[in-house]
Design an enzyme around this catalytic site. Structure first.
Site, PDB file in Angstrom:
ATOM      1  N   ASP A  14       0.661  -1.402   0.070  1.00 21.31           N
ATOM      2  CA  ASP A  14      -0.184  -0.437  -0.019  1.00 21.31           C
ATOM      3  C   ASP A  14       0.816   1.019   0.155  1.00 21.31           C
ATOM      4  O   ASP A  14       0.234   2.363  -0.011  1.00 21.31           O
ATOM      5  CB  ASP A  14      -0.904   0.013   1.082  1.00 21.31           C
ATOM      6  CG  ASP A  14      -0.147   0.224   1.986  1.00 21.31           C
ATOM      7  OD1 ASP A  14       1.246  -0.266   2.570  1.00 21.31           O
ATOM      8  OD2 ASP A  14      -0.893   0.150   3.338  1.00 21.31           O
TER       9      ASP A  14
ATOM     10  N   GLU B 268       3.385   1.659   2.257  1.00 20.08           N
ATOM     11  CA  GLU B 268       3.435   2.304   3.475  1.00 20.08           C
ATOM     12  C   GLU B 268       5.669   1.966   3.432  1.00 20.08           C
ATOM     13  O   GLU B 268       5.940   0.928   3.004  1.00 20.08           O
ATOM     14  CB  GLU B 268       3.138   1.454   4.674  1.00 20.08           C
ATOM     15  CG  GLU B 268       2.144   2.497   4.874  1.00 20.08           C
ATOM     16  CD  GLU B 268       0.750   0.894   5.863  1.00 20.08           C
ATOM     17  OE1 GLU B 268       1.596   0.199   6.041  1.00 20.08           O
ATOM     18  OE2 GLU B 268      -0.702   1.148   6.820  1.00 20.08           O
TER      19      GLU B 268
ATOM     20  N   ASP C 225      14.372  37.119  -9.085  1.00 19.14           N
ATOM     21  CA  ASP C 225      13.762  38.453  -7.977  1.00 19.14           C
ATOM     22  C   ASP C 225      14.527  39.543  -6.659  1.00 19.14           C
ATOM     23  O   ASP C 225      14.981  39.012  -6.254  1.00 19.14           O
ATOM     24  CB  ASP C 225      12.430  37.507  -7.822  1.00 19.14           C
ATOM     25  CG  ASP C 225      12.705  36.152  -6.670  1.00 19.14           C
ATOM     26  OD1 ASP C 225      13.919  36.380  -5.703  1.00 19.14           O
ATOM     27  OD2 ASP C 225      12.304  34.904  -6.932  1.00 19.14           O
TER      28      ASP C 225
ATOM     29  N   LYS D  12      10.364  40.666 -10.569  1.00 17.84           N
ATOM     30  CA  LYS D  12       9.253  39.921 -10.944  1.00 17.84           C
ATOM     31  C   LYS D  12       7.765  39.662 -10.052  1.00 17.84           C
ATOM     32  O   LYS D  12       7.813  40.071  -8.948  1.00 17.84           O
ATOM     33  CB  LYS D  12       9.456  38.162 -10.513  1.00 17.84           C
ATOM     34  CG  LYS D  12       9.003  37.036 -10.926  1.00 17.84           C
ATOM     35  CD  LYS D  12       9.509  35.842 -10.397  1.00 17.84           C
ATOM     36  CE  LYS D  12       9.625  35.773  -8.871  1.00 17.84           C
ATOM     37  NZ  LYS D  12      10.368  34.360  -8.757  1.00 17.84           N
TER      38      LYS D  12
ATOM     39  N   ARG E 113       4.823  36.940  -9.688  1.00 12.81           N
ATOM     40  CA  ARG E 113       4.148  35.694 -10.156  1.00 12.81           C
ATOM     41  C   ARG E 113       2.430  35.999 -10.039  1.00 12.81           C
ATOM     42  O   ARG E 113       2.075  36.238  -9.197  1.00 12.81           O
ATOM     43  CB  ARG E 113       4.671  34.892  -9.420  1.00 12.81           C
ATOM     44  CG  ARG E 113       4.656  33.516  -8.425  1.00 12.81           C
ATOM     45  CD  ARG E 113       5.266  33.173  -8.045  1.00 12.81           C
ATOM     46  NE  ARG E 113       6.764  32.795  -7.778  1.00 12.81           N
ATOM     47  CZ  ARG E 113       7.307  31.586  -9.080  1.00 12.81           C
ATOM     48  NH1 ARG E 113       6.424  31.110  -9.270  1.00 12.81           N
ATOM     49  NH2 ARG E 113       8.109  32.052  -8.627  1.00 12.81           N
TER      50      ARG E 113
ATOM     51  N   ASP F 208      13.675  24.817  -9.998  1.00 10.65           N
ATOM     52  CA  ASP F 208      12.282  23.740  -9.550  1.00 10.65           C
ATOM     53  C   ASP F 208      11.468  23.615 -11.208  1.00 10.65           C
ATOM     54  O   ASP F 208      12.377  22.599 -12.251  1.00 10.65           O
ATOM     55  CB  ASP F 208      11.329  24.321  -8.996  1.00 10.65           C
ATOM     56  CG  ASP F 208      10.218  23.266  -8.453  1.00 10.65           C
ATOM     57  OD1 ASP F 208       9.950  22.680  -9.440  1.00 10.65           O
ATOM     58  OD2 ASP F 208       9.273  24.039  -7.846  1.00 10.65           O
TER      59      ASP F 208
ATOM     60  N   GLY G  73      11.169  27.980 -14.659  1.00 10.14           N
ATOM     61  CA  GLY G  73      10.002  29.171 -15.400  1.00 10.14           C
ATOM     62  C   GLY G  73      10.736  30.559 -14.677  1.00 10.14           C
ATOM     63  O   GLY G  73      10.695  32.026 -15.359  1.00 10.14           O
ATOM     64  N   THR G  74      10.952  30.942 -13.078  1.00 10.59           N
ATOM     65  CA  THR G  74      11.865  31.194 -12.730  1.00 10.59           C
ATOM     66  C   THR G  74      13.005  32.332 -13.862  1.00 10.59           C
ATOM     67  O   THR G  74      13.305  33.476 -14.480  1.00 10.59           O
ATOM     68  CB  THR G  74      12.003  32.163 -11.663  1.00 10.59           C
ATOM     69  OG1 THR G  74      11.140  31.099 -10.874  1.00 10.59           O
ATOM     70  CG2 THR G  74      12.987  32.570 -10.769  1.00 10.59           C
TER      71      THR G  74
HETATM   72  C1  R5P Z   1      11.696  31.155  -4.964  1.00  9.09           C
HETATM   73  O1  R5P Z   1      11.031  32.332  -4.051  1.00  9.09           O
HETATM   74  C2  R5P Z   1      12.804  30.625  -5.912  1.00  9.09           C
HETATM   75  O2  R5P Z   1      13.916  31.906  -4.778  1.00  9.09           O
HETATM   76  C3  R5P Z   1      13.146  30.186  -6.777  1.00  9.09           C
HETATM   77  O3  R5P Z   1      12.926  31.459  -7.610  1.00  9.09           O
HETATM   78  C4  R5P Z   1      12.131  29.615  -7.594  1.00  9.09           C
HETATM   79  O4  R5P Z   1      10.535  28.637  -6.171  1.00  9.09           O
HETATM   80  C5  R5P Z   1      12.351  28.780  -8.650  1.00  9.09           C
HETATM   81  O5  R5P Z   1      10.879  28.045  -9.279  1.00  9.09           O
HETATM   82  P1  R5P Z   1      11.115  27.741 -10.720  1.00  9.09           P
HETATM   83  O6  R5P Z   1      11.825  27.334 -11.176  1.00  9.09           O
HETATM   84  O7  R5P Z   1       9.597  26.444 -10.286  1.00  9.09           O
HETATM   85  O8  R5P Z   1      10.732  29.129 -11.018  1.00  9.09           O
END
Ligand code: R5P
Length: 295
Positions: A34, A36, A166, A190, A192, A220, A223-224
């Protein structure tokens, strides 16, 4: 001193183990039907100082659960001291309420780690420094950025400008610029619109004809940093480098990072990224020695 690795980043744990000259201890981890998680330490750790290496990177919830269970298993095995070594701390971005009726999940996770029985935490490049104070136990906050700026300094790039993607990252970028021979700083304003959707507005500072180095704590979805890089190119930057400690690389990060807008994307192995598995412009630098030294 005993070292154990969770399943999140075994290659990094092996490098740390080599650096320290201490073998990774035997630990069984498996999942029941499951989902776990089952963990068993397979040697006596009674009275030992135990270090558990587990970044809570993607999939964050699985790796966090595994870490909590590892800590609990060690506590119940009468370890003397348990240190959670978290090269990446998931949920760090939820470090405050930005709207009503939200969770401060970075604090909740800290509570869970402490309540599981950890005595100490080693974390790296926390999204915000105040997370250190979310733990009611010692938390050593180490920086992975030295490996990034050492690498860049060796490249001797001309006409550098360090760029924060940012406003929230200005202090980080300023510290980074200082280490790059006091390079000038530019900031991207920036806005968001929703989680994981970045919209870049304008650049504060001069980037025309320069080598721009974007600095962030993590990439992540990219995008940023991607929107920032496109804007820097539009504003006349000659080359754009991206630097971040944590390579989360949720889709569509790879498409964005390999689109040709970046000269190089420089990250660390705080998460299990392998240079050869991605795209030509990716450089993965190791933080194993740094963490080994901290341990
Ligand atoms: C934002 O405050 C973080 O420092 C990163 O800029 C952000 O989390 C990066 O996320 P992503 O790559 O999805 O834009």
């Amino acid at each position: 001193l005993r070292l154990f690795a969770g399943s999140a980043n075994l290659p990094l744990a092996q490098e740390i183990s080599r650096y320290l000259g201490i073998e990774l201890g035997p630990m069984v981890r498996k999942n029941f039907a499951d989902g776990e998680v089952y963990v068993q330490v397979q040697e006596s750790i009674r009275g030992c100082d135990v270090y558990l290496i587990q970044p809570t990177c993607r999939p964050v919830n699985d790796h966090l659960t595994e870490l909590l269970i590892m800590i609990d298993a060690c506590r119940r095995a009468s370890a003397r001291q348990i240190t959670a070594v978290m090269p990446y701390y998931g949920y760090a971005r939820a470090d405050r309420k930005t709207a009503g009726r939200e969770s401060i999940t970075a604090k909740l996770v800290a509570n869970l780690i402490v309540q599981s029985g950890a005595d100490r935490v080693i974390a790296m490049d926390l999204h915000s420094a105040q997370i250190q104070g979310y733990f009611d136990i010692p938390c050593d906050h180490v920086y992975g950025s030295p490996v990034l700026f050492d690498y860049l300094n060796e490249k001797k790039l001309p006409d550098l400008v360090v760029v924060s993607p940012d406003v929230g990252g200005v202090a980080r970028a300023r510290a980074f610029a200082k280490k790059l021979n006091d390079a000038p700083l530019a900031i991207i304003d920036k806005r968001r619109q929703s989680h994981n959707v970045a919209e870049v507005m304008n650049v504060i500072g001069d980037v025309s004809g320069k080598t721009a180095v974007l600095v962030d704590d993590m990439i992540d979805t990219a995008g940023t940093i991607y929107e920032a890089a496109k804007l820097l190119r539009k504003e006349g930057a000659r080359q754009v480098y991206a630097c971040a400690t944590h390579a989360i690389f949720s889709p569509p990060a790879i498409e964005r990072l390999s689109s040709g807008v970046f000269e190089e994307v420089i990250v660390t192995n705080s998460t299990p990224v392998r240079q050869e598995n991605y795209f030509a412009q990716l450089r993965v630098l190791s933080v194993a020695d740094l963490l080994g030294e901290t341990i």
